[in-house]
Scaffold this active site. Structure first.
Site, PDB file in Angstrom:
ATOM      1  N   GLY A 190       0.848  -1.201   0.000  1.00 33.84           N
ATOM      2  CA  GLY A 190       0.000   0.000   0.000  1.00 33.84           C
ATOM      3  C   GLY A 190       0.876   1.241   0.000  1.00 33.84           C
ATOM      4  N   ALA A 191       0.948   1.886  -1.161  1.00 37.87           N
ATOM      5  CA  ALA A 191       1.798   3.079  -1.287  1.00 37.87           C
ATOM      6  C   ALA A 191       0.962   4.355  -1.179  1.00 37.87           C
ATOM      7  CB  ALA A 191       2.576   3.030  -2.593  1.00 37.87           C
ATOM      8  N   GLY A 192      -0.056   4.308  -0.306  1.00 38.09           N
ATOM      9  CA  GLY A 192      -0.829   5.510  -0.001  1.00 38.09           C
ATOM     10  C   GLY A 192      -0.106   6.313   1.069  1.00 38.09           C
ATOM     11  N   ALA A 219      -0.002  10.386   9.011  1.00 34.57           N
ATOM     12  CA  ALA A 219       1.056   9.931   8.102  1.00 34.57           C
ATOM     13  C   ALA A 219       2.070  11.048   7.849  1.00 34.57           C
ATOM     14  CB  ALA A 219       0.430   9.464   6.791  1.00 34.57           C
ATOM     15  N   LYS A 269     -12.821   5.043  16.820  1.00 29.88           N
ATOM     16  CA  LYS A 269     -12.488   6.479  16.968  1.00 29.88           C
ATOM     17  C   LYS A 269     -12.776   7.225  15.674  1.00 29.88           C
ATOM     18  CE  LYS A 269      -8.631   6.671  14.400  1.00 29.88           C
ATOM     19  NZ  LYS A 269      -8.280   7.640  13.365  1.00 29.88           N
ATOM     20  N   SER A 297      -7.414  15.438  10.257  1.00 27.46           N
ATOM     21  CA  SER A 297      -8.065  14.131  10.125  1.00 27.46           C
ATOM     22  C   SER A 297      -9.090  14.161   8.998  1.00 27.46           C
ATOM     23  CB  SER A 297      -8.769  13.766  11.436  1.00 27.46           C
ATOM     24  OG  SER A 297      -9.818  12.841  11.174  1.00 27.46           O
TER      25      SER A 297
HETATM   26  N1  LIG Z   1      -3.116   8.558   6.581  1.00 26.33           N
HETATM   27  C1  LIG Z   1      -2.945   8.484   7.898  1.00 26.33           C
HETATM   28  O1  LIG Z   1      -2.610   9.495   8.556  1.00 26.33           O
HETATM   29  C2  LIG Z   1      -3.131   7.174   8.607  1.00 26.33           C
HETATM   30  C3  LIG Z   1      -3.795   6.124   8.000  1.00 26.33           C
HETATM   31  N2  LIG Z   1      -3.990   4.964   8.697  1.00 26.33           N
HETATM   32  C4  LIG Z   1      -4.746   3.871   8.101  1.00 26.33           C
HETATM   33  O2  LIG Z   1      -4.041   3.366   6.982  1.00 26.33           O
HETATM   34  C5  LIG Z   1      -4.966   2.763   6.066  1.00 26.33           C
HETATM   35  C6  LIG Z   1      -4.637   3.260   4.671  1.00 26.33           C
HETATM   36  O3  LIG Z   1      -4.873   4.661   4.679  1.00 26.33           O
HETATM   37  P1  LIG Z   1      -4.036   5.707   3.835  1.00 26.33           P
HETATM   38  O4  LIG Z   1      -2.721   5.170   3.446  1.00 26.33           O
HETATM   39  O5  LIG Z   1      -4.076   6.970   4.590  1.00 26.33           O
HETATM   40  O6  LIG Z   1      -4.975   5.828   2.555  1.00 26.33           O
HETATM   41  P2  LIG Z   1      -4.652   6.432   1.142  1.00 26.33           P
HETATM   42  O7  LIG Z   1      -5.965   6.769   0.544  1.00 26.33           O
HETATM   43  O8  LIG Z   1      -3.625   7.498   1.232  1.00 26.33           O
HETATM   44  O9  LIG Z   1      -3.981   5.219   0.341  1.00 26.33           O
HETATM   45  C7  LIG Z   1      -4.635   4.005   0.172  1.00 26.33           C
HETATM   46  C8  LIG Z   1      -3.730   3.136  -0.682  1.00 26.33           C
HETATM   47  O10 LIG Z   1      -4.339   1.863  -0.816  1.00 26.33           O
HETATM   48  C9  LIG Z   1      -4.330   1.505  -2.185  1.00 26.33           C
HETATM   49  N3  LIG Z   1      -5.465   0.646  -2.468  1.00 26.33           N
HETATM   50  C10 LIG Z   1      -6.775   0.929  -2.326  1.00 26.33           C
HETATM   51  N4  LIG Z   1      -7.509  -0.125  -2.675  1.00 26.33           N
HETATM   52  C11 LIG Z   1      -6.639  -1.095  -3.055  1.00 26.33           C
HETATM   53  C12 LIG Z   1      -6.799  -2.413  -3.526  1.00 26.33           C
HETATM   54  N5  LIG Z   1      -8.010  -2.953  -3.683  1.00 26.33           N
HETATM   55  N6  LIG Z   1      -5.691  -3.128  -3.838  1.00 26.33           N
HETATM   56  C13 LIG Z   1      -4.475  -2.580  -3.697  1.00 26.33           C
HETATM   57  N7  LIG Z   1      -4.256  -1.323  -3.269  1.00 26.33           N
HETATM   58  C14 LIG Z   1      -5.336  -0.596  -2.940  1.00 26.33           C
HETATM   59  C15 LIG Z   1      -4.412   2.815  -2.938  1.00 26.33           C
HETATM   60  O11 LIG Z   1      -3.931   2.614  -4.220  1.00 26.33           O
HETATM   61  P3  LIG Z   1      -4.304   3.610  -5.430  1.00 26.33           P
HETATM   62  O12 LIG Z   1      -3.539   4.869  -5.135  1.00 26.33           O
HETATM   63  O13 LIG Z   1      -3.846   2.850  -6.607  1.00 26.33           O
HETATM   64  O14 LIG Z   1      -5.794   3.810  -5.345  1.00 26.33           O
HETATM   65  C16 LIG Z   1      -3.511   3.702  -2.081  1.00 26.33           C
HETATM   66  O15 LIG Z   1      -2.169   3.518  -2.425  1.00 26.33           O
HETATM   67  C17 LIG Z   1      -6.372   3.178   6.552  1.00 26.33           C
HETATM   68  O16 LIG Z   1      -6.993   2.114   7.199  1.00 26.33           O
HETATM   69  C18 LIG Z   1      -6.094   4.312   7.526  1.00 26.33           C
HETATM   70  O17 LIG Z   1      -7.057   4.399   8.563  1.00 26.33           O
HETATM   71  C19 LIG Z   1      -3.524   4.802   9.954  1.00 26.33           C
HETATM   72  C20 LIG Z   1      -2.845   5.811  10.580  1.00 26.33           C
HETATM   73  C21 LIG Z   1      -2.593   7.065   9.956  1.00 26.33           C
HETATM   74  O1  LIG Z   2      -5.799   7.417  11.933  1.00 27.70           O
HETATM   75  C1  LIG Z   2      -5.397   8.540  11.825  1.00 27.70           C
HETATM   76  C2  LIG Z   2      -4.693   9.240  12.911  1.00 27.70           C
HETATM   77  O2  LIG Z   2      -4.300   8.357  13.918  1.00 27.70           O
HETATM   78  C3  LIG Z   2      -5.666   9.302  10.596  1.00 27.70           C
HETATM   79  O3  LIG Z   2      -6.955   9.786  10.693  1.00 27.70           O
HETATM   80  P1  LIG Z   2      -7.799  10.081   9.387  1.00 27.70           P
HETATM   81  O4  LIG Z   2      -7.917   8.780   8.621  1.00 27.70           O
HETATM   82  O5  LIG Z   2      -9.106  10.583   9.893  1.00 27.70           O
HETATM   83  O6  LIG Z   2      -7.052  11.110   8.602  1.00 27.70           O
END
Ligand SMILES: NC(=O)C1=CN([C@@H]2O[C@H](COP(=O)(O)OP(=O)(O)OC[C@H]3O[C@@H](n4cnc5c(N)ncnc54)[C@H](OP(=O)(O)O)[C@@H]3O)[C@@H](O)[C@H]2O)C=CC1
Ligand SMILES: O=C(CO)COP(=O)(O)O
Length: 314
Positions: free
Chosen positions: A6-8, A128, A179, A242
């Site tokens: 997951g490169a999000g 993040a 939460k 958030s």
């Molecule tokens: N962002 C934050 O501050 C924090 C996030 N989290 C948790 O991390 C998790 C991910 O969130 P986050 O990284 O922020 O989300 P993003 O929206 O930034 O990224 C999600 C990533 O998942 C990929 N993805 C989505 N669906 C699929 C799939 N079916 N197969 C493969 N890859 C997929 C997306 O790819 P593509 O770009 O190709 O769509 C993207 O790279 C969540 O559960 C969130 O609650 C936890 C703590 C902090």
């Molecule tokens: O989980 C998170 C902070 O701990 C990130 O929150 P959001 O997904 O609401 O941005």
């Protein structure tokens, strides 16, 4: 070698944090061409990937790693596990939510899909962008097998990313999931102009709801009082950074919200409201958020439903 799926925002931030400490990291995404070319993540305000991070679109790159961190949106996890033959034996769920099909959290889902793997959960208060900038952060590492938990705690902690350990996976899963639902409610209250006192009331009653559900599902109250529950509730309900809070704020203010943004609390509210009904547990804030996001009630009816509940002991 550590793998990140997951490169999000979150997966990339973890890869950056670990890579900066000199760990070799493989970061997998389904469409990572632009990231591999630029080595800058737009989701993190242009943070640069350290040289020790390799970006890949090949899942087989995860097989020879010490642990794979799975940072996908909750509702994508089951499909990803079904559709991949990833051989990694240590999986760390880094997502927050409850799966709509099975009504389970991410670590439970992974344990069921990969019964032979060691499964843990990394959760807690952390944006993040903060992690990627190297700001100090404390998280919960939950693993039912404490020896494996200790190994992962040592492997994944850095001087600025401090991991605290627990064996209460259910409690950590529920804290991180719930939460987000309460943060949508808090955002709605602020967006609607109901004030800080109303937000504090909602957070407190929301926390009571989190503990009630968690205890009914076998979790420990102290886990909910820790980083993965109370800690993350405070961060998420209190910050416009958030996405869950911002989504709620837009609902409350009647302003548009970008539908492509990951807002885990929406599906989780639906899943947890169903869980509450199935288990006979009263979850008024969650039920209100689920009804609101599905358009089954409007904002004034939602507020009215909370304010007209029978008076009771705290
Ligand atoms: N962002 C934050 O501050 C924090 C996030 N989290 C948790 O991390 C998790 C991910 O969130 P986050 O990284 O922020 O989300 P993003 O929206 O930034 O990224 C999600 C990533 O998942 C990929 N993805 C989505 N669906 C699929 C799939 N079916 N197969 C493969 N890859 C997929 C997306 O790819 P593509 O770009 O190709 O769509 C993207 O790279 C969540 O559960 C969130 O609650 C936890 C703590 C902090
Ligand atoms: O989980 C998170 C902070 O701990 C990130 O929150 P959001 O997904 O609401 O941005």
């Amino acid at each position: 070698m550590i793998g990140v799926v997951g490169a999000g925002a979150f997966g990339t931030a973890l890869a950056v944090a670990l890579g900066r400490e000199g760990y070799k990291v493989r970061l997998w995404g389904r469409d990572v061409g632009p990231l591999a070319a630029s080595r800058m993540s737009d989701r993190l305000g242009g943070v640069r990937l350290p040289d020790s991070v390799t970006v890949t679109a090949e899942l087989s790159a995860m097989d020879q790693t010490e642990a794979v961190l799975l940072a996908l949106p909750m509702q994508a996890v089951a499909g990803f596990l079904r559709g991949s033959d990833m051989q990694a034996q240590t999986l760390v769920a880094c997502c927050k939510g409850v799966d709509l099909q099975t009504l389970t959290g991410p670590a439970t889902l992974m344990s069921q899909a990969r019964p032979k793997a060691t499964v843990a959960l990394l959760t807690g208060p952390s944006f993040a962008a903060d992690i990627a900038r190297g700001l100090p952060t404390a998280l919960t590492l939950a693993c039912a097998d404490d020896a494996a938990g200790q190994r992962l705690q040592r492997l994944l902690s850095t001087p600025v990313l401090r991991l605290y350990r627990t064996v209460d996976v259910t409690g950590a899963e529920l804290g991180g999931a719930l939460k987000n639902v309460i943060a949508i409610a808090a955002g709605t209250v602020i967006g609607a102009g109901l004030g800080e006192s109303a937000r504090a009331a909602l957070m407190t009653r929301g926390y009571a709801e989190m503990v009630r559900l968690a205890l009914a599902l076998g979790a420990r109250a102290e886990t909910l009082a820790g980083l993965s529950g109370f800690g993350d509730l405070v961060l998420t309900c209190g910050s416009a950074q958030s996405r869950n809070f911002s989504y709620g704020h837009a609902l409350g203010a009647g302003t548009p919200f970008n539908a492509s943004v990951t807002v885990e609390g929406v599906a989780t509210a639906r899943a947890v409201a169903r869980l509450g009904i199935e288990r006979g547990i009263d979850l008024p804030v969650t039920a209100m958020v689920a009804a609101l996001v599905d358009g089954r009630i409007d904002l004034s009816a939602a507020i009215q439903s909370l304010l007209t509940r029978p008076l009771k002991a705290e």
